[in-house]
Design an enzyme around this catalytic site. Structure first.
Site, mmCIF file in Angstrom:
data_model
loop_
_atom_site.group_PDB
_atom_site.id
_atom_site.type_symbol
_atom_site.label_atom_id
_atom_site.label_comp_id
_atom_site.label_asym_id
_atom_site.label_seq_id
_atom_site.Cartn_x
_atom_site.Cartn_y
_atom_site.Cartn_z
ATOM 1 N N ASN A 1 7.967 3.316 -3.029
ATOM 2 C CA ASN A 1 6.915 3.002 -2.069
ATOM 3 C C ASN A 1 7.447 3.283 -0.669
ATOM 4 O OD1 ASN A 1 5.108 1.793 -0.326
ATOM 5 N ND2 ASN A 1 4.987 -0.145 -1.448
ATOM 6 N N CYS B 1 0.885 -0.328 4.652
ATOM 7 C CA CYS B 1 0.764 0.848 3.778
ATOM 8 C C CYS B 1 -0.592 1.526 3.911
ATOM 9 C CB CYS B 1 1.006 0.435 2.330
ATOM 10 S SG CYS B 1 2.588 -0.387 2.083
ATOM 11 N N HIS C 1 -2.276 4.912 -2.553
ATOM 12 C CA HIS C 1 -0.975 4.488 -2.034
ATOM 13 C C HIS C 1 -0.017 4.353 -3.206
ATOM 14 C CE1 HIS C 1 2.230 2.387 -0.226
ATOM 15 N NE2 HIS C 1 1.886 1.197 -0.666
#
Lengths: 330, 78
Positions: free
Chosen positions: A285, A115, A255
């Site tokens: 996500n 990520c 993030h």
């Protein structure tokens, strides 16, 4: 040697059409909308169509980024794709994208940093441009995580979504653009978030398929603690490097993993909600896609103003983290 | 470290993390049932304890912490 100032010239994003809500998930695993919203902030996520691979999502985001940057694919010197769900192990998704875009003179490679990948990629791109090696570099974060999701594991399948974000990096007015970068890794935390099989350690076999080892495996508690601590620590490091204070941060784009991570870190950093970009309620996500999608949405919402300080922070598989502070150029 | 001061620290952290009234945090209070914490609140509490007491609390130990007393006793040993 005098280096060039480098910034983000234009953004693009692509979110697949199909929406999967928490209510849809209630029918698939033992979970509830309330549970998911309270613990993650996520309300829905998008899922790629069966004929769409990561490079297809990346292509749509990249085209929009090129338009918004006011350049064409032929102008690109390099393409970096940050992904943990590439079309295939090789060739790189970046090479597939280079062909789709017709970016004939561009070098192309993938980058694996979970990520944090988009911020890692932007850091690499910025140095290529600052040094004078290249002028325009396309950095894409793109994922079809739905393909590596265990749809029977309620601890992970509610968290992730598909999507792509892209940015063109290039020279900006002197003194503006990226002011400081921090990249980091903590390899011993690797098993907290990983896909066990499909590589040289455990090639695909009947056994690995039966054991569900081609899916994302995560120790949620470990990753949660890591994420909060690293988001606070790396943001503080950026402030130390630049001599800025928390009050100088105009916008932070973290993030988009989990609103509880972001809220907890923001509380520790004493940042008010109006300074935090959040879109995970709509997309979940999207790993590598998360930060460029959020950066693109911030641009669409007119949240960047000349001279303001924008912080981006990634954290994820590796374990890795990456952050940047950008003095917005326009 | 005396039990009282550990309790005071645990209480202060609990009040801050869970946004509960100080008088509601008693030795016998359970974090989940009495103080309304969920699993992620517990993780954040553990993190705050680790930071305040400059220690590490492994998952398998953290999982056994149910009440304020459990936390105080664990941290007193540290």
């Amino acid at each position: 040697m005098e280096t060039r100032s480098v910034g983000f010239l234009g953004f693009g994003k692509y979110i697949p059409e199909k929406v999967l809500t928490n209510y849809d998930l209630e029918k698939m695993v033992d979970t509830s909308n309330e549970w998911i919203v309270e613990r993650t902030g996520i309300k829905e996520r998008h899922i790629a169509a069966p004929d769409q691979a990561t490079s297809d999502l990346a292509f749509n985001a990249a085209q929009q980024a090129l338009v918004n940057a006011g350049i064409t694919a032929e102008d690109l010197d390099c393409i970096i794709v940050a992904t943990v769900s590439p079309d295939m192990l090789f060739p790189s998704t970046a090479c597939i994208l280079q062909d789709k875009l017709g970016a004939k003179k561009a070098a192309a490679f993938d980058l694996s940093a979970g990520c944090s990948g988009f911020v890692y990629g932007s850091a690499v791109a910025s140095q290529m441009i600052a040094s004078g090696l290249y002028k325009y570099v396309l950095v894409v974060g793109a994922e079809t995580l739905s393909r590596i999701m265990n749809w029977k594991d309620r601890n992970t399948c509610v968290l992730f979504g598909d999507g792509a974000g892209a940015a063109v990096l290039g020279p900006v007015e002197k003194g503006y653009g990226i002011q400081a970068i921090e990249l980091g890794a903590e390899g011993k935390g690797g098993p907290s978030l990983y896909m066990p099989a499909g590589g040289s350690r455990k090639p695909a076999s009947h056994e690995t398929v039966d054991a569900a080892e081609h899916y994302i495996h995560m120790n949620g508690t470990e990753v949660f603690k890591f994420a909060i601590r690293i988001m606070v620590r790396t943001t503080n490091h950026l402030l130390e490097k630049t001599g800025l204070t928390k009050e100088d941060i105009d916008l932070i784009i973290p993030h988009q993993a989990n609103s509880r991570i972001v809220d907890s870190a923001a509380k520790r950093l004493k940042l008010t909600p109006d300074k935090i970009m959040i879109d995970l309620d709509k997309y979940g996500n999207t790993s590598g896609g998360s930060i460029p999608i959020a950066m693109c949405e911030a641009a669409e919402q007119g949240r960047y103003h000349k001279g303001e300080n924008v912080v981006i922070v990634g954290f994820g598989a590796g374990l890795t983290w990456a952050s940047m502070i950008i003095k917005w150029q326009a | 470290m005396s039990e009282q001061s550990t309790f005071d620290k645990v209480k202060a952290i609990t009040v801050e993390q869970l946004s509960v009234a100080p008088e509601d945090v008693k030795m016998e209070s359970t974090f989940i049932d009495d103080l309304g914490a969920d699993s992620l609140d517990i993780v954040e509490l553990i993190m705050a304890f680790e930071e305040e007491f400059n220690t590490e609390i492994p998952d398998e130990v953290a999982e056994k912490i149910r009440t304020v007393k459990d936390a105080v006793e664990l941290l007193d040993k540290k």
